[in-house]
Design an enzyme around this catalytic site. Structure first.
Site: not given
Ligand code: ADE
Ligand code: ZN
Length: 343
Positions: A16, A198
């Site tokens: 990631h 998230e």
């Molecule tokens: N694009 C790059 N980093 C990200 C993140 N932490 N959350 C969502 N989109 C992203």
């Molecule tokens: Zn990401």
């Protein structure tokens, strides 16, 4: 060797990490100069400070506008892998990039992907770091744009390009908007993952698994709000690609001792540690291991679990995966012996 050195040096596979989020501040400034792009400040590192996902994505987009020529893409990709290796023992990465952030301003898709591939092939030859690519749907695009992006990806696909993912701000744009793009990618033979939970409830993970067909989940923290889904993830051995610093910064768990990763690990989920957007969050893959493992008091056994779950989570074919596992295991064994000798 102290424990911090150990954590930095253990051989890592990273699942990631966003290409556009790995641009060194100095390279960002040089590319902006090269293309005559005015930046809000000359102290570019100050641009890499934010307290929300929206603030972050604005600068993420600005960085992307400075990468234009095939050589620019190659340079950024190479530097990004060199930094991963030098700062954190990186040996393998599956790296996201956002095609539409580039194509929407007139850069040809082939320029983007061929340039990145130039950089990762050079890094393989010169640095011994391997890399594969995952094209990301950008959630704030509309579904038709995402489908068109996948069509482009399938029409021009170097061997390194193995998957489709999805990023961007999660709360306003749920995953079901992109069912068609993911179905097309799956029919075209791409592997599938998505950022989920998230900043949104656990049901987004169920949607990603059941509707989009995702095989991994990027982040995934809010799964903890749904014990039945946690049980399912455990039963299915689902791999989570977690990013301590990035989420601590933009989603408000600044004290890593209270980061949801702690409860995910305690709940026996298969967590991997990743740097997400390393330069843009003032971190690197080594620092992620150091900060999280020292905050949560994780010893070598848990570190080995992080490293080997990452290998298992890769989309390499069986023989390449076995070779990577052997490389990572040998490195861990050697460092464990060194650490024990130093005690
Ligand atoms: N694009 C790059 N980093 C990200 C993140 N932490 N959350 C969502 N989109 C992203
Ligand atoms: Zn990401």
């Amino acid at each position: 060797m102290n424990y911090e050195d150990y954590l930095r040096r253990v051989p890592k596979a990273e699942l990631h990490c966003h290409f556009e989020g790995t641009v060194r501040p100095a390279t960002f400034a040089e590319l902006a100069d090269k293309h005559g792009i005015a930046l809000p400040t000359r102290e570019v590192d100050r641009l890499y400070d934010y307290d929300s996902i929206e603030g972050f994505l604005e600068i993420f987009g600005l960085v992307a506008t400075t990468i234009i020529d095939r050589e620019d893409f190659a340079r950024v990709a190479y530097e990004s892998l060199a930094d991963g290796r030098d700062r954190g023992g990186l040996v393998y990465r599956e790296m996201f990039f956002n095609p539409t952030l580039h194509t929407r301003r007139g850069v040809a898709y082939a320029t983007v992907v061929d340039g990145i591939v130039d950089g990762i092939r050079l890094a393989s030859r010169e640095l011994g770091v391997e890399c594969r690519l995952i094209a990301d749907v950008y959630r704030q695009d509309n579904p038709a744009e995402a489908v068109a992006m996948v069509e482009q990806v399938l029409a021009h696909r170097p061997d390194e390009l193995i998957g489709l993912g999805m990023d961007g701000a999660e709360a306003p744009d749920p995953p079901e908007r992109f069912t068609e793009a993911f179905a097309l990618a799956r029919r075209g033979g791409l592997r599938l993952t998505s950022h989920a939970c998230e900043d949104a409830p656990a049901r987004n993970i169920a949607t990603c698994l059941d509707l989009l067909g995702c095989e991994r989940i990027d982040h995934g923290y809010h799964i903890l709000g749904d014990p039945a889904l946690v049980q399912r993830a455990r039963d299915e051995g689902l791999i989570f690609t977690c990013c301590p610093t990035a989420t601590a910064t933009v989603y408000g768990w600044p004290d890593l001792t209270h980061h949801p990763i702690r409860d995910m690990v305690a709940g026996d989920l298969r967590v991997t540690l990743n740097s997400d957007d390393p330069t843009m969050f003032h971190t690197d893959i080594g620092k992620e291991f150091v900060d999280l493992c020292t905050a949560l008091d994780y010893g070598p056994a848990q570190v080995r679990r992080f490293c080997l779950d990452a290998v298992d989570g890769t989309w390499l074919d069986d023989s390449d995966k076995r070779a990577l596992r052997a490389r990572v295991t040998a490195g861990l064994d050697a460092l464990d012996a060194e650490l024990a000798g130093a005690a």
